[in-house]
Each structure stands twice: as structure tokens, then as C-alpha cells.
Write an enzyme that holds these catalytic residues in place. Structure first.
Site, mmCIF file in Angstrom:
data_model
loop_
_atom_site.group_PDB
_atom_site.id
_atom_site.type_symbol
_atom_site.label_atom_id
_atom_site.label_comp_id
_atom_site.label_asym_id
_atom_site.label_seq_id
_atom_site.Cartn_x
_atom_site.Cartn_y
_atom_site.Cartn_z
ATOM 1 N N SER A 219 0.932 -1.028 -0.065
ATOM 2 C CA SER A 219 0.318 -0.167 0.020
ATOM 3 C C SER A 219 0.810 1.089 -0.167
ATOM 4 O O SER A 219 1.622 1.640 1.171
ATOM 5 C CB SER A 219 -0.957 -0.114 1.165
ATOM 6 O OG SER A 219 -1.753 1.394 1.049
ATOM 7 N N MET B 16 -7.788 2.305 -14.593
ATOM 8 C CA MET B 16 -7.741 2.290 -12.502
ATOM 9 C C MET B 16 -5.931 1.728 -12.204
ATOM 10 O O MET B 16 -5.903 1.889 -11.176
ATOM 11 C CB MET B 16 -9.257 1.603 -12.591
ATOM 12 C CG MET B 16 -10.296 2.683 -12.356
ATOM 13 S SD MET B 16 -11.562 1.852 -12.295
ATOM 14 C CE MET B 16 -11.798 2.287 -10.261
ATOM 15 N N ALA C 52 -17.369 -4.489 -13.682
ATOM 16 C CA ALA C 52 -18.108 -4.455 -13.008
ATOM 17 C C ALA C 52 -17.410 -4.942 -11.931
ATOM 18 O O ALA C 52 -19.083 -5.493 -10.870
ATOM 19 C CB ALA C 52 -19.546 -5.447 -13.672
ATOM 20 N N LYS D 65 -13.977 -3.544 1.658
ATOM 21 C CA LYS D 65 -14.647 -2.724 0.831
ATOM 22 C C LYS D 65 -16.239 -2.763 1.371
ATOM 23 O O LYS D 65 -17.032 -1.806 2.288
ATOM 24 C CB LYS D 65 -14.361 -2.169 0.167
ATOM 25 C CG LYS D 65 -13.370 -1.064 0.086
ATOM 26 C CD LYS D 65 -12.537 -0.790 -1.928
ATOM 27 C CE LYS D 65 -11.569 -0.392 -2.139
ATOM 28 N NZ LYS D 65 -11.680 0.502 -2.434
ATOM 29 N N GLY E 87 -16.009 -4.809 -7.891
ATOM 30 C CA GLY E 87 -15.892 -3.859 -6.556
ATOM 31 C C GLY E 87 -15.279 -2.619 -6.943
ATOM 32 O O GLY E 87 -16.741 -1.319 -6.764
ATOM 33 N N ASN F 62 -19.178 -5.731 -18.690
ATOM 34 C CA ASN F 62 -18.489 -7.456 -18.303
ATOM 35 C C ASN F 62 -18.518 -8.744 -18.891
ATOM 36 O O ASN F 62 -19.425 -8.389 -19.056
ATOM 37 C CB ASN F 62 -19.216 -6.767 -17.124
ATOM 38 C CG ASN F 62 -17.807 -6.970 -15.068
ATOM 39 O OD1 ASN F 62 -16.685 -7.708 -15.157
ATOM 40 N ND2 ASN F 62 -18.664 -8.510 -15.128
HETATM 41 P P1 NDP Z 1 -13.026 -7.351 -8.785
HETATM 42 O O1 NDP Z 1 -12.524 -8.604 -7.825
HETATM 43 O O2 NDP Z 1 -13.831 -6.801 -7.290
HETATM 44 O O3 NDP Z 1 -13.749 -7.172 -10.096
HETATM 45 C C1 NDP Z 1 -12.498 -8.157 -11.518
HETATM 46 C C2 NDP Z 1 -13.089 -7.451 -12.416
HETATM 47 O O4 NDP Z 1 -12.643 -7.069 -13.473
HETATM 48 C C3 NDP Z 1 -14.529 -8.086 -12.641
HETATM 49 O O5 NDP Z 1 -15.320 -7.238 -13.502
HETATM 50 C C4 NDP Z 1 -13.810 -8.801 -13.570
HETATM 51 O O6 NDP Z 1 -14.533 -9.940 -14.733
HETATM 52 C C5 NDP Z 1 -13.322 -8.506 -14.624
HETATM 53 N N1 NDP Z 1 -11.733 -9.831 -14.967
HETATM 54 C C6 NDP Z 1 -11.338 -9.755 -14.233
HETATM 55 N N2 NDP Z 1 -10.464 -9.926 -14.951
HETATM 56 C C7 NDP Z 1 -10.688 -10.040 -16.595
HETATM 57 C C8 NDP Z 1 -10.176 -10.489 -17.921
HETATM 58 N N3 NDP Z 1 -9.288 -11.219 -18.052
HETATM 59 N N4 NDP Z 1 -11.309 -10.342 -18.466
HETATM 60 C C9 NDP Z 1 -12.389 -9.465 -18.253
HETATM 61 N N5 NDP Z 1 -12.697 -9.385 -17.382
HETATM 62 C C10 NDP Z 1 -11.887 -9.328 -15.964
HETATM 63 O O7 NDP Z 1 -11.994 -6.437 -8.464
HETATM 64 P P2 NDP Z 1 -11.786 -4.342 -8.081
HETATM 65 O O8 NDP Z 1 -12.812 -4.137 -8.987
HETATM 66 O O9 NDP Z 1 -11.771 -4.581 -6.663
HETATM 67 O O10 NDP Z 1 -10.490 -4.210 -8.926
HETATM 68 C C11 NDP Z 1 -10.662 -3.692 -9.834
HETATM 69 C C12 NDP Z 1 -9.011 -3.173 -10.708
HETATM 70 O O11 NDP Z 1 -9.290 -1.739 -10.106
HETATM 71 C C13 NDP Z 1 -7.792 -3.547 -10.111
HETATM 72 O O12 NDP Z 1 -7.020 -3.324 -11.048
HETATM 73 C C14 NDP Z 1 -7.498 -2.237 -8.872
HETATM 74 O O13 NDP Z 1 -6.234 -2.194 -8.756
HETATM 75 C C15 NDP Z 1 -8.218 -1.182 -10.012
HETATM 76 N N6 NDP Z 1 -8.185 -0.715 -8.350
HETATM 77 C C16 NDP Z 1 -8.253 1.094 -7.983
HETATM 78 C C17 NDP Z 1 -8.278 1.685 -7.642
HETATM 79 C C18 NDP Z 1 -6.932 3.021 -7.736
HETATM 80 O O14 NDP Z 1 -7.320 4.139 -6.284
HETATM 81 N N7 NDP Z 1 -6.698 3.706 -8.192
HETATM 82 C C19 NDP Z 1 -8.768 1.606 -6.385
HETATM 83 C C20 NDP Z 1 -9.444 0.460 -6.106
HETATM 84 C C21 NDP Z 1 -8.981 -0.217 -7.667
HETATM 85 P P3 NDP Z 1 -16.020 -10.993 -14.326
HETATM 86 O O15 NDP Z 1 -16.863 -10.006 -13.449
HETATM 87 O O16 NDP Z 1 -17.189 -11.246 -15.457
HETATM 88 O O17 NDP Z 1 -14.880 -11.784 -13.679
#
Ligand code: NDP
Length: 274
Positions: free
Chosen positions: A15, A220, A128, A66, A130, A151
Site C-alpha cells: 500500500s 484504474m 463491473a 470494502k 467492486g 463486463n
Molecule cells: P474485482 O475482483 O471486484 O473485479 C474484477 C473485475 O475485472 C470484474 O469485472 C471481472 O469480470 C473483471 N476481469 C478480471 N479479469 C478479467 C479478464 N481477464 N477479462 C475480462 N474481465 C476481467 O476487482 P476490483 O473491482 O476490486 O479491482 C479492479 C481493478 O481496479 C484492480 O486492478 C485494482 O487495482 C483497481 N483499483 C484501483 C483503485 C485506484 O485507486 N486506482 C481503487 C480500486 C481498485 P467478471 O465479473 O466477469 O469476473
């Protein structure tokens, strides 16, 4: 007396939040401490209760807690209602109030730091999970002309649509759900990658045609060049990572806790130079 704050996550070693808040505190002359705390996967709420008992004033919350932070809070700020997730808890009188600053962090980075107003623009968000759920309402409130979300699992987009429709905010732009195949031939001004695909260097099934020299492609994720960023960059798009969002969401949390908004620009530059 020094006011104590922390970030809770699992894992947490990576972090950057302690460094960011130390910079904010120095800049605004606030007497605070801020540490990274590893909460056990089955012990988030016990850790929060301990910190409240020890007199901490608040915490940031990161993966995977979260949703638990939202569930255990005594009060829910409007910013956390639609995401049903919280990245910022404020402790008061033995209780916790849940806020979500991720959406403001993203939208501030795009609109202010990258000078890309979203009003009247065509926005695509990929993902879509978290993080996407956390920012959707703020993007909708920025009043884009269209807001398309794609998504892999489309039911999560429908869930997001329902949450936004149920939001109390009036006149916000509705989400249009799309499949990856449905992106062919579509044109956008801003494309936001809110998936975690970059963590595994996975290539997203998005057509090259959506990346033109006029668009902002925003990932992101931060800390590495993702396949999404590479694809967009080679098509000549403006490319940004999520470091600015990280610092902006932290600044919003700092301002909720301390009542003073730090200047994020020098902090983004400092963290980026590390
Ligand atoms: P989650 O595990 O909650 O969600 C992951 C998402 O990515 C889902 O929509 C999933 O799709 C999709 N996904 C994962 N792998 C693939 C793939 N190979 N092809 C297509 N879709 C894929 O993760 P978070 O939402 O918590 O985090 C997402 C990103 O956001 C991370 O990289 C994190 O580092 C970043 N982030 C950045 C922040 C910042 O302050 N800059 C703050 C918070 C997060 P499916 O639902 O179909 O599985």
C-alpha cells in the site's frame, strides 16, 4: 495529541496510502499518524473494533474488506449507498461511519488533473467488480452523453444498472449494458478499464477500433503498463493509469477526516517518481 489513522487490507504490504497521507499531513501541518495494518481475512470487524477502542479516528479500507466495512458501519454516507462498499471509515463515539471516496477520486483525476470533462461525452467502462461499482454513480453524476458498461459476466452490469436506478440522485445518466462483441463500431471519448485483467497481463477482448487519437484510455490499475494501456497507446490514444485516482481518493478521505483538502499535484508527482 497525535490523531491515529490506518489503512486495513489483506495483503497490505504494497500500500502507498501511508506515504500519501504522510505527504498530506506534512503539507497541511496536521498532527496525525497513519500506518498499514494487515487484518486477518476472518477478522476485519474485530480489527476495526480494536482500533476504535484504541482511539483511532478513522481508517481507509482496501481489498478484500470494502463490502464488510459497509456492512459493519453504524452510519452510511450517501457516497457509499450505491456502491454498498466503503473505502473510508470515520470513527466517532465508539461507532463507524462509512464513506466511499473512490468515485470522486476517479472523476477528479479525469476531469481536473487530466482536463477531460465528462459532461456530454461518451463514456465506456470495462468491468463491473467492486471498483467499478464504487465509481459508477460518480461517473453518472458527471452527466456524460452516454455511459456504456461492459463486463464478462453481464449480470453484474444489470445489478449496477438497478442500483443506479434506485439511487436517490435525480436526473443521473442511466447505464447501457453491452457485451464485448457489441463494442464493434461504437465510438467513445473516454474508456475506463475497471477490470483486474492487468494484474495477470490478460488482454481484454476490445476491438482496436475504439481506440482513436482523440480518446482518453484510463486504467484504474497503477504501477505497471497493462495490455489495455499498450493497446490504447499504440492506437495513439491519451493514456493514464490509476495513480492519480489513488491520490485523489486519499485526498477526499483526508478532507473528510481533517476538514482540509491537500494539494494533490505535488503528491502525485512524488509518488510517481518513486
Ligand atoms: P474485482 O475482483 O471486484 O473485479 C474484477 C473485475 O475485472 C470484474 O469485472 C471481472 O469480470 C473483471 N476481469 C478480471 N479479469 C478479467 C479478464 N481477464 N477479462 C475480462 N474481465 C476481467 O476487482 P476490483 O473491482 O476490486 O479491482 C479492479 C481493478 O481496479 C484492480 O486492478 C485494482 O487495482 C483497481 N483499483 C484501483 C483503485 C485506484 O485507486 N486506482 C481503487 C480500486 C481498485 P467478471 O465479473 O466477469 O469476473
Amino acid at each position: 495529541m497525535t490523531d491515529k489513522y490506518a489503512v486495513l487490507g489483506n495483503p497490505i504490504g504494497h500500500s502507498k496510502s501511508p506515504m500519501i497521507h504522510a505527504e498530506f499531513a506534512k503539507q497541511t501541518k496536521q498532527d496525525i499518524s497513519y500506518e498499514a495494518i494487515l487484518a486477518p481475512l476472518d477478522g476485519f470487524s474485530d480489527t476495526v473494533k480494536r482500533l476504535i477502542a484504541e482511539g483511532y479516528k478513522g481508517v481507509n479500507v482496501t481489498v478484500p474488506f470494502k463490502f464488510e466495512a459497509f456492512d459493519m458501519a453504524n452510519d452510511i454516507n450517501a457516497s457509499a449507498v450505491v456502491p454498498e462498499a466503503s473505502n473510508t471509515l470515520v470513527f466517532y463515539e465508539g461507532s463507524a461511519a462509512a464513506y466511499n471516496t473512490d468515485g470522486i477520486g476517479l472523476v477528479t483525476d479525469i476531469q481536473k488533473n487530466l482536463a477531460r470533462p465528462l459532461q456530454g461525452k461518451r463514456v465506456l467502462m470495462i468491468g463491473a467488480g467492486g471498483a467499478a461499482q464504487g465509481v459508477a454513480i460518480e461517473i453518472a453524476k458527471a452527466n456524460p452523453a452516454t455511459f456504456v458498461v461492459v463486463n464478462r459476466s453481464v449480470e453484474k452490469v444489470h445489478d449496477m444498472q438497478k442500483k443506479l436506478e434506485g439511487a436517490k440522485e435525480q436526473d443521473i445518466v442511466a447505464i447501457t449494458a453491452s457485451s464485448f462483441n457489441g463494442l464493434d463500431g461504437q465510438v467513445f471519448d473516454v474508456v475506463i478499464n475497471a477490470t483486474s485483467a492487468g494484474l495477470t497481463d490478460s488482454v481484454l477482448p476490445i476491438p482496436d477500433s475504439i481506440f482513436t487519437s482523440n480518446i482518453l484510455a484510463y486504467d484504474m490499475m497503477y504501477g505497471r503498463e497493462t495490455p489495455f494501456m499498450l493497446q490504447a497507446r499504440s492506437a495513439g490514444a491519451q493514456v493514464a493509469d490509476g495513480l492519480g485516482m489513488l491520490v485523489e481518493q486519499a485526498a477526499e478521505a483526508f478532507s473528510i477526516w481533517r476538514g482540509i483538502k491537500p494539494d494533490t499535484k505535488p503528491v502525485i508527482a512524488t509518488i510517481r517518481a518513486l
